[in-house]
Design a protein around this motif. Structure first.
Motif, PDB file in Angstrom:
ATOM      1  N   VAL A  85       0.757  -1.088  -0.013  1.00  0.00           N
ATOM      2  CA  VAL A  85      -0.073   0.004   0.042  1.00  0.00           C
ATOM      3  C   VAL A  85       0.918   1.098   0.143  1.00  0.00           C
ATOM      4  N   VAL A  86       0.676   2.042  -1.185  1.00  0.00           N
ATOM      5  CA  VAL A  86       1.369   3.308  -1.066  1.00  0.00           C
ATOM      6  C   VAL A  86       0.593   4.687  -1.289  1.00  0.00           C
ATOM      7  N   SER A  87       1.094   5.771  -1.060  1.00  0.00           N
ATOM      8  CA  SER A  87       0.284   6.792  -0.926  1.00  0.00           C
ATOM      9  C   SER A  87       0.060   7.502  -2.332  1.00  0.00           C
ATOM     10  N   ASP A  88       1.097   7.207  -3.110  1.00  0.00           N
ATOM     11  CA  ASP A  88       1.291   8.028  -4.382  1.00  0.00           C
ATOM     12  C   ASP A  88       1.698   7.195  -5.330  1.00  0.00           C
ATOM     13  N   PRO A  89       1.511   7.396  -6.829  1.00  0.00           N
ATOM     14  CA  PRO A  89       1.967   6.626  -7.754  1.00  0.00           C
ATOM     15  C   PRO A  89       3.319   6.940  -7.785  1.00  0.00           C
ATOM     16  N   TYR A 105       0.221  -4.056  -5.975  1.00  0.00           N
ATOM     17  CA  TYR A 105       0.058  -2.592  -5.260  1.00  0.00           C
ATOM     18  C   TYR A 105      -1.245  -2.058  -4.875  1.00  0.00           C
ATOM     19  N   HIS A 106      -1.205  -1.251  -4.096  1.00  0.00           N
ATOM     20  CA  HIS A 106      -2.723  -0.310  -3.953  1.00  0.00           C
ATOM     21  C   HIS A 106      -2.332   0.933  -3.534  1.00  0.00           C
ATOM     22  N   VAL A 107      -2.711   2.068  -4.416  1.00  0.00           N
ATOM     23  CA  VAL A 107      -2.231   3.329  -4.669  1.00  0.00           C
ATOM     24  C   VAL A 107      -3.486   4.147  -3.736  1.00  0.00           C
ATOM     25  N   MET A 142       2.610  -1.946   4.600  1.00  0.00           N
ATOM     26  CA  MET A 142       2.153  -0.521   4.482  1.00  0.00           C
ATOM     27  C   MET A 142       3.523   0.256   3.998  1.00  0.00           C
ATOM     28  N   ALA A 143       3.520   0.772   2.911  1.00  0.00           N
ATOM     29  CA  ALA A 143       4.653   1.499   2.522  1.00  0.00           C
ATOM     30  C   ALA A 143       4.316   3.095   2.257  1.00  0.00           C
ATOM     31  N   THR A 144       3.573   3.488   3.433  1.00  0.00           N
ATOM     32  CA  THR A 144       3.189   4.856   3.108  1.00  0.00           C
ATOM     33  C   THR A 144       4.505   5.529   4.006  1.00  0.00           C
ATOM     34  N   ASN A 145       4.564   7.054   3.774  1.00  0.00           N
ATOM     35  CA  ASN A 145       5.727   7.847   4.152  1.00  0.00           C
ATOM     36  C   ASN A 145       5.955   7.611   5.550  1.00  0.00           C
ATOM     37  N   GLY A 150       1.939   9.669   7.053  1.00  0.00           N
ATOM     38  CA  GLY A 150       2.068   8.222   6.432  1.00  0.00           C
ATOM     39  C   GLY A 150       2.010   7.530   7.748  1.00  0.00           C
ATOM     40  N   GLU A 151       2.711   7.790   8.592  1.00  0.00           N
ATOM     41  CA  GLU A 151       2.429   6.843   9.998  1.00  0.00           C
ATOM     42  C   GLU A 151       1.024   6.597  10.389  1.00  0.00           C
ATOM     43  N   THR A 152       0.224   7.775  10.336  1.00  0.00           N
ATOM     44  CA  THR A 152      -1.258   7.691  10.872  1.00  0.00           C
ATOM     45  C   THR A 152      -2.093   7.075   9.871  1.00  0.00           C
ATOM     46  N   THR A 153      -1.913   7.176   8.540  1.00  0.00           N
ATOM     47  CA  THR A 153      -2.531   6.413   7.764  1.00  0.00           C
ATOM     48  C   THR A 153      -2.094   4.877   7.743  1.00  0.00           C
ATOM     49  N   ALA A 154      -0.991   4.597   8.053  1.00  0.00           N
ATOM     50  CA  ALA A 154      -0.642   3.104   8.131  1.00  0.00           C
ATOM     51  C   ALA A 154      -1.081   2.469   9.473  1.00  0.00           C
ATOM     52  N   VAL A 155      -1.086   3.201  10.595  1.00  0.00           N
ATOM     53  CA  VAL A 155      -1.965   2.763  11.977  1.00  0.00           C
ATOM     54  C   VAL A 155      -3.285   2.475  11.629  1.00  0.00           C
TER      55      VAL A 155
END
Lengths: 199, 199
Positions: A85-89, A105-107, A142-145, A150-155
């Motif tokens: 899972v990433v935030s951005d292409p 992936y999932h963007v 979880m490969a958010t920033n 990014g941390e908030t999103t992952a949690v």
């Protein structure tokens, strides 16, 4: 008062709207365009329109693509049980370039950021849940920033996905390869110690 | 390997061709364009094409204009006996903004630069000579840049124009207004002493 001919002023305004482009830079870019051969300017204009109208989100992973389903989702040779899972292409590209990952992936197209009014509803989370319900997924990375958003999103996502009983992982924190210990920030160095591995 | 959808790659390439725009910046700009509403992207593309096709050089002073003759040349209220020679339309604008000058201009579109293979023939010098022969000019101000190329161009032109018996002047060198003496470079400070005026 406008000093340049109206079409020039208009082009300068358009360039100045781009992020990180101030008025002086916009002026320089506009003059460069006017010194380009006419067919090159036409190519530029066509590229703008084509990128906007011929590119859509992959209906599976939400990556940008020309087709209904992107090349990665369509590639049968990839591991179809892992989703990164990433935030951005652009983050997806960064991971692809490592050649270390062979799953899907999932963007999300963004990160949760209450300060900027971006809640979970603004992200492609619903689409991720539908995929997990439909497909046979065993791990979600979880490969958010590695920043607050990014941390908030992952949690947030990890909590949301707990009922599915899927292994949920996060990219390792640590000192960057090729770096110097003395220049590593305290938080990163602390995480590197915490996450140490047996040699 | 190309990682983005082809239209995206193409737009990134186009942005990367602009001066001062590297690959990372080009990528950021392309992604910004894709997040813009479709009609704004269309406006941008139209502005590019319009600036290229609707702007030409004034047939008198070579400034960029939408019409055959630019607004400054067409303005009967201006002093028609003085020509200020500049290298670039941007320099003309800089002088106009001072509101200290009310004469006409001549845009050379470059400076003599043997290192870059730019000789006098590449500049709009012939057009300047024709104007001087035709019009009743009493002063020509050399407002080329205060660097080697600009200086060379000014000296070359001054020599070329000597037979016409016209007053030829050069912008004053000196310390910039609002500056500090201690930070002025030696050459500039030397010129400021040399050009000192009676108070």
């Amino acid at each position: 008062m406008k000093y340049f001919a109206p079409p020039v002023e208009k082009l300068i305004e358009q360039f100045a709207k781009l992020p990180g482009v101030g008025h002086k830079t916009a002026q320089r870019l506009a003059f460069h365009v006017m010194s380009m051969p006419e067919d090159e300017v036409k190519d530029f204009a066509d590229a703008l329109l084509a990128a906007k109208s011929n590119v859509q989100m992959c209906k599976i992973c939400q990556n940008l693509t020309q087709d209904e389903v992107c090349k990665i989702c369509a590639d049968e040779s990839r591991d179809r049980h892992t989703i990164c899972v990433v935030s951005d292409p652009k983050d997806l590209i960064a991971i692809e370039k490592t050649k270390e990952y062979n799953g899907l992936y999932h963007v999300l197209h963004g990160s949760i950021s209450p300060l900027n009014g971006i809640g979970p509803d603004a992200l492609k989370i619903k689409e991720l849940l539908l995929r997990i319900a439909d497909e046979d997924i065993t791990e979600i990375i979880m490969a958010t920033n590695p920043d607050t958003e990014g941390e908030t999103t992952a949690v947030y996502l990890a909590r949301l996905l707990r009922p599915f009983n899927i292994k949920i992982t996060r990219l390792a924190y640590g000192i960057p390869v090729g770096g110097h210990l003395e220049f590593a920030d305290q938080v990163t160095l602390g995480r590197a110690i915490e996450g140490r591995r047996v040699l």
